[in-house]
Motif scaffolding. Structure first.
Motif, PDB file in Angstrom:
ATOM      1  N   ASN A  50     -25.817   0.189 -56.539  1.00  0.00           N
ATOM      2  CA  ASN A  50     -25.680  -1.298 -56.328  1.00  0.00           C
ATOM      3  C   ASN A  50     -24.469  -1.837 -57.353  1.00  0.00           C
ATOM      4  N   GLY A  51     -23.768  -1.092 -58.166  1.00  0.00           N
ATOM      5  CA  GLY A  51     -22.765  -1.474 -58.743  1.00  0.00           C
ATOM      6  C   GLY A  51     -23.100  -1.762 -60.647  1.00  0.00           C
ATOM      7  N   ASN A  52     -24.548  -1.689 -60.511  1.00  0.00           N
ATOM      8  CA  ASN A  52     -24.864  -1.950 -62.000  1.00  0.00           C
ATOM      9  C   ASN A  52     -24.651  -0.554 -62.741  1.00  0.00           C
ATOM     10  N   ALA A  53     -24.392  -0.757 -64.255  1.00  0.00           N
ATOM     11  CA  ALA A  53     -24.311   0.186 -65.142  1.00  0.00           C
ATOM     12  C   ALA A  53     -25.111   1.378 -65.086  1.00  0.00           C
ATOM     13  N   VAL A  54     -25.219   2.763 -65.026  1.00  0.00           N
ATOM     14  CA  VAL A  54     -26.184   3.614 -65.241  1.00  0.00           C
ATOM     15  C   VAL A  54     -27.114   3.374 -66.258  1.00  0.00           C
ATOM     16  N   THR A  55     -28.378   3.522 -66.375  1.00  0.00           N
ATOM     17  CA  THR A  55     -29.269   3.331 -67.315  1.00  0.00           C
ATOM     18  C   THR A  55     -29.449   4.654 -68.305  1.00  0.00           C
ATOM     19  N   LYS A  99     -31.395   9.253 -56.892  1.00  0.00           N
ATOM     20  CA  LYS A  99     -32.309   9.026 -58.298  1.00  0.00           C
ATOM     21  C   LYS A  99     -32.044  10.436 -59.111  1.00  0.00           C
ATOM     22  N   LEU A 100     -31.602  10.100 -60.405  1.00  0.00           N
ATOM     23  CA  LEU A 100     -31.137  11.185 -61.313  1.00  0.00           C
ATOM     24  C   LEU A 100     -32.031  10.599 -62.746  1.00  0.00           C
ATOM     25  N   GLN A 101     -32.056  11.651 -63.514  1.00  0.00           N
ATOM     26  CA  GLN A 101     -32.415  11.323 -64.706  1.00  0.00           C
ATOM     27  C   GLN A 101     -31.292  11.340 -65.783  1.00  0.00           C
ATOM     28  N   PRO A 102     -31.536  10.534 -66.997  1.00  0.00           N
ATOM     29  CA  PRO A 102     -30.541  10.183 -67.883  1.00  0.00           C
ATOM     30  C   PRO A 102     -29.614  11.485 -68.372  1.00  0.00           C
ATOM     31  N   TYR A 103     -30.438  12.542 -68.377  1.00  0.00           N
ATOM     32  CA  TYR A 103     -29.908  13.899 -69.010  1.00  0.00           C
ATOM     33  C   TYR A 103     -29.036  14.572 -67.846  1.00  0.00           C
ATOM     34  N   ASP A 104     -29.350  14.124 -66.589  1.00  0.00           N
ATOM     35  CA  ASP A 104     -28.573  14.505 -65.526  1.00  0.00           C
ATOM     36  C   ASP A 104     -26.992  14.053 -65.636  1.00  0.00           C
ATOM     37  N   TYR A 105     -26.768  12.900 -66.149  1.00  0.00           N
ATOM     38  CA  TYR A 105     -25.557  12.327 -65.908  1.00  0.00           C
ATOM     39  C   TYR A 105     -24.863  11.730 -67.082  1.00  0.00           C
ATOM     40  N   ALA A 106     -25.695  11.826 -68.304  1.00  0.00           N
ATOM     41  CA  ALA A 106     -25.060  11.079 -69.672  1.00  0.00           C
ATOM     42  C   ALA A 106     -23.863  11.711 -69.888  1.00  0.00           C
ATOM     43  N   ALA A 107     -23.876  13.032 -70.210  1.00  0.00           N
ATOM     44  CA  ALA A 107     -22.699  13.668 -70.560  1.00  0.00           C
ATOM     45  C   ALA A 107     -21.487  13.400 -69.613  1.00  0.00           C
ATOM     46  N   ALA A 108     -21.794  13.562 -68.399  1.00  0.00           N
ATOM     47  CA  ALA A 108     -20.654  13.500 -67.355  1.00  0.00           C
ATOM     48  C   ALA A 108     -20.173  12.176 -67.229  1.00  0.00           C
ATOM     49  N   SER A 109     -21.191  11.151 -67.677  1.00  0.00           N
ATOM     50  CA  SER A 109     -20.391   9.811 -67.596  1.00  0.00           C
ATOM     51  C   SER A 109     -19.164   9.533 -68.499  1.00  0.00           C
ATOM     52  N   VAL A 110     -18.963  10.095 -69.522  1.00  0.00           N
ATOM     53  CA  VAL A 110     -17.824  10.013 -70.619  1.00  0.00           C
ATOM     54  C   VAL A 110     -16.782  10.821 -70.032  1.00  0.00           C
ATOM     55  N   ILE A 111     -16.992  11.811 -69.567  1.00  0.00           N
ATOM     56  CA  ILE A 111     -16.036  12.927 -68.872  1.00  0.00           C
ATOM     57  C   ILE A 111     -15.513  11.959 -67.591  1.00  0.00           C
ATOM     58  N   ILE A 112     -16.249  11.511 -67.022  1.00  0.00           N
ATOM     59  CA  ILE A 112     -15.656  10.938 -65.854  1.00  0.00           C
ATOM     60  C   ILE A 112     -14.811   9.517 -66.150  1.00  0.00           C
ATOM     61  N   GLU A 113     -15.357   8.832 -67.070  1.00  0.00           N
ATOM     62  CA  GLU A 113     -14.875   7.358 -67.359  1.00  0.00           C
ATOM     63  C   GLU A 113     -13.399   7.663 -68.056  1.00  0.00           C
ATOM     64  N   GLU A 114     -13.517   8.807 -69.085  1.00  0.00           N
ATOM     65  CA  GLU A 114     -12.194   9.205 -70.014  1.00  0.00           C
ATOM     66  C   GLU A 114     -11.220   9.566 -69.116  1.00  0.00           C
ATOM     67  N   ALA A 115     -11.472  10.407 -67.890  1.00  0.00           N
ATOM     68  CA  ALA A 115     -10.438  10.960 -67.261  1.00  0.00           C
ATOM     69  C   ALA A 115      -9.995   9.936 -66.100  1.00  0.00           C
ATOM     70  N   GLY A 116     -10.340   8.529 -66.104  1.00  0.00           N
ATOM     71  CA  GLY A 116     -10.047   7.364 -65.259  1.00  0.00           C
ATOM     72  C   GLY A 116     -10.838   7.195 -64.065  1.00  0.00           C
ATOM     73  N   GLY A 117     -12.093   7.661 -64.147  1.00  0.00           N
ATOM     74  CA  GLY A 117     -12.906   7.628 -62.893  1.00  0.00           C
ATOM     75  C   GLY A 117     -14.131   6.328 -63.090  1.00  0.00           C
ATOM     76  N   CYS A 118     -14.652   6.252 -62.202  1.00  0.00           N
ATOM     77  CA  CYS A 118     -15.969   5.105 -62.360  1.00  0.00           C
ATOM     78  C   CYS A 118     -17.289   5.846 -62.068  1.00  0.00           C
TER      79      CYS A 118
END
Ligand code: 2AM
Ligand code: CA
Length: 260
Positions: free
Chosen positions: A232-237, A208-227
């Protein structure tokens, strides 16, 4: 609109200097709701500094920040631009002198993350991810290799505010430990997630994390080629908390099976 991402990056770097200079006294630590949930005067000072600077850079943006300061609307994401601010990710590390915390700022447009800036001032590491333009660490382009779970380290988070899932989390972590090179608990979700982009971690799990914990990192990971997604496989909210499972495609697939 032509966005000046350099100005945002410079502001986040400056905010990191406030964190670096921060010296705590007993009076500057405040307990929030729940167990081990703290806010220091520096969390507040950094968030105020960021909101005022970001307002000048992008006047029409709204703010979703962790702390209750003027201008921060919790959980309200606009259809235009929204900044997701975690002024100090790793507040408990900061309080105990771990020197492992960061400033995290993400930007969404029409409810999709378009940019992320995460700065660890202790080691002067600046991660930037811009949608469609890639991710960098101190200006160097990041590309992650698709390693299997057995080939790397897995970080996990266990914030005390989510104790109902303790058994589920630690059972999964035991299994992950047995199938990977080892596990780590860094105390800053944003930095653990950035370390996937830079290839230090093969995956990250927190239930369980809050959006501000992962929002910025989500772009950094995806743009580096990660997932990055939920367990459960759904997109983060972006408007409410969720579980976060991120990593290389193979490691994420393997951990998802463990969670099932
Ligand atoms: P924080 O330092 O900004 O609070 C550790 O497992 C991760 O969980 C850290 O990134 C930490 O962020 C986050 N965390 C801990 N308690 C939290 C809470 N009550 N709300 C949101 N995130 C929390
Ligand atoms: Ca925080």
């Amino acid at each position: 609109m032509c966005m000046n991402y350099n100005e945002i990056e410079n502001l986040v770097r400056e905010a990191g200097q406030i964190l670096l200079r921060g010296t705590l006294t007993e009076n500057s630590i405040h307990q929030k709701q729940g167990i081990a949930n703290f806010c220091t005067d520096f969390d507040l000072e950094i968030q105020r500094f960021l909101i005022s600077g970001l307002r000048e850079i992008l006047p029409e943006a709204s703010f979703f920040g962790e702390e209750e300061t003027e201008g921060s609307q919790n959980a309200e994401i606009s259809d235009g631009y929204t900044f997701f601010i975690d002024p100090i990710d790793g507040t408990t590390n900061f309080m105990f002198g771990y020197h492992h915390s960061c400033v995290s700022v993400g930007l969404s447009y029409r409810k999709k993350m378009i940019a992320g800036f995460i700065y660890n001032p202790y080691v002067d590491e600046m991660y930037v991810g811009i949608r469609g333009k890639g991710s960098t660490l101190n200006g160097k382009r990041l590309h992650l290799e698709n390693k299997a779970l057995s080939q790397g380290i897995v970080a996990f988070g266990c914030a005390r505010y989510n104790e109902s899932d303790t058994d589920l989390l630690f059972d999964a972590v035991k299994e992950i430990y047995l199938r990977s090179l080892s596990v780590r608990n860094g105390g800053s979700a944003a930095l653990d997630l950035c370390r996937i982009a830079s290839g230090n971690n093969v995956a990250y799990l927190e239930l369980k994390l809050q959006p501000y914990d992962y929002a910025a990192a989500s772009v950094i990971i995806e743009e580096a080629g990660g997932c990055i997604g939920q367990g459960n496989g759904n997109a983060v909210t972006l408007d409410r908390p969720c579980s976060v499972l991120a990593g290389t495609a193979d490691a994420v697939r393997e951990i998802r099976k463990i969670l099932e």
